[in-house]
Motif scaffolding. Structure first.
Motif, short mmCIF file in Angstrom:
data_model
loop_
_atom_site.label_atom_id
_atom_site.label_comp_id
_atom_site.label_asym_id
_atom_site.label_seq_id
_atom_site.Cartn_x
_atom_site.Cartn_y
_atom_site.Cartn_z
N GLU A 37 -10.46 11.19 3.19
CA GLU A 37 -9.88 10.66 1.94
C GLU A 37 -8.41 11.03 1.82
O GLU A 37 -7.89 11.84 2.58
CB GLU A 37 -10.63 11.21 0.73
N ILE A 38 -7.78 10.41 0.83
CA ILE A 38 -6.41 10.74 0.44
C ILE A 38 -6.48 11.28 -0.97
O ILE A 38 -7.07 10.65 -1.85
CB ILE A 38 -5.49 9.51 0.48
N LYS A 39 -5.87 12.45 -1.19
CA LYS A 39 -5.81 13.05 -2.52
C LYS A 39 -4.36 13.02 -3.00
O LYS A 39 -3.46 13.39 -2.26
CB LYS A 39 -6.28 14.50 -2.49
N LYS A 40 -4.17 12.61 -4.24
CA LYS A 40 -2.83 12.63 -4.83
C LYS A 40 -2.52 14.06 -5.28
O LYS A 40 -3.29 14.66 -6.03
CB LYS A 40 -2.76 11.66 -6.00
N LYS A 41 -1.40 14.61 -4.80
CA LYS A 41 -1.03 16.00 -5.11
C LYS A 41 0.09 16.09 -6.14
O LYS A 41 0.29 17.12 -6.76
CB LYS A 41 -0.60 16.72 -3.83
N GLY A 42 0.85 15.05 -6.28
CA GLY A 42 1.97 15.04 -7.22
C GLY A 42 2.45 13.61 -7.35
O GLY A 42 1.80 12.68 -6.87
N VAL A 43 3.61 13.44 -7.95
CA VAL A 43 4.13 12.08 -8.17
C VAL A 43 4.34 11.35 -6.84
O VAL A 43 3.96 10.21 -6.69
CB VAL A 43 5.45 12.13 -8.97
N PHE A 44 4.94 12.03 -5.88
CA PHE A 44 5.23 11.41 -4.58
C PHE A 44 4.60 12.16 -3.40
O PHE A 44 5.02 12.00 -2.27
CB PHE A 44 6.75 11.33 -4.37
N GLU A 45 3.58 12.96 -3.67
CA GLU A 45 2.97 13.73 -2.59
C GLU A 45 1.47 13.46 -2.51
O GLU A 45 0.78 13.43 -3.52
CB GLU A 45 3.21 15.23 -2.78
N PHE A 46 1.02 13.25 -1.28
CA PHE A 46 -0.38 12.98 -1.02
C PHE A 46 -0.89 13.93 0.05
O PHE A 46 -0.13 14.40 0.88
CB PHE A 46 -0.57 11.53 -0.55
N LEU A 52 -2.09 3.79 6.61
CA LEU A 52 -2.07 4.93 5.68
C LEU A 52 -1.06 4.72 4.56
O LEU A 52 -1.33 5.05 3.41
CB LEU A 52 -1.78 6.24 6.44
N LYS A 53 0.10 4.16 4.90
CA LYS A 53 1.09 3.84 3.86
C LYS A 53 0.49 2.87 2.85
O LYS A 53 0.67 3.03 1.64
CB LYS A 53 2.36 3.25 4.47
N GLY A 54 -0.22 1.87 3.34
CA GLY A 54 -0.86 0.90 2.46
C GLY A 54 -1.91 1.55 1.58
O GLY A 54 -2.05 1.22 0.40
N ALA A 55 -2.65 2.49 2.14
CA ALA A 55 -3.70 3.16 1.38
C ALA A 55 -3.14 4.00 0.25
O ALA A 55 -3.76 4.08 -0.82
CB ALA A 55 -4.55 4.02 2.33
N ILE A 56 -1.99 4.61 0.44
CA ILE A 56 -1.44 5.45 -0.65
C ILE A 56 -0.80 4.61 -1.75
O ILE A 56 -0.62 5.08 -2.86
CB ILE A 56 -0.46 6.53 -0.15
N LYS A 57 -0.51 3.35 -1.46
CA LYS A 57 0.06 2.47 -2.48
C LYS A 57 -1.00 1.88 -3.40
O LYS A 57 -0.69 1.36 -4.46
CB LYS A 57 0.84 1.33 -1.81
N ARG A 58 -2.27 1.99 -2.99
CA ARG A 58 -3.36 1.43 -3.82
C ARG A 58 -3.68 2.32 -4.98
O ARG A 58 -3.48 3.44 -5.08
CB ARG A 58 -4.62 1.25 -2.98
#
Length: 75
Positions: free
Chosen positions: A24-33, A69-75
């Motif tokens: 998975e991808i976890k959001k850690k901050g405004v611009f950090e994953f 991966l870039k596409g996945a973090i934009k969702r």
């Protein structure tokens, strides 16, 4: 520890291309994953070091995985 977490997108793409199961991808901050991988075999850290030492990898697969991966973090 059964998982390996990394914030470096390019290194995460390397691990994924090397066949490490991506969880998975976890959001850690405004611009950090954080990219989370299964690490039952305890091989992620070794592979991350190989990445830093310029290990060979299939170019097209690597580029496509970075894009995915870039596409996945934009969702």
């Amino acid at each position: 520890k059964l998982t390996y977490c990394i914030t470096d997108l390019v290194c995460a793409a390397f691990l994924k291309v090397k066949g490490i199961p991506f969880l998975e991808i976890k959001k850690k901050g405004v611009f950090e994953f954080e990219f989370v991988f299964e690490d039952k075999k305890k091989e992620c850290e070794k592979l991350a070091i190989e990445f830093m030492n310029d290990a060979p990898i299939p170019c097209r697969s690597f580029a496509n995985t970075i894009r995915d991966l870039k596409g996945a973090i934009k969702r």
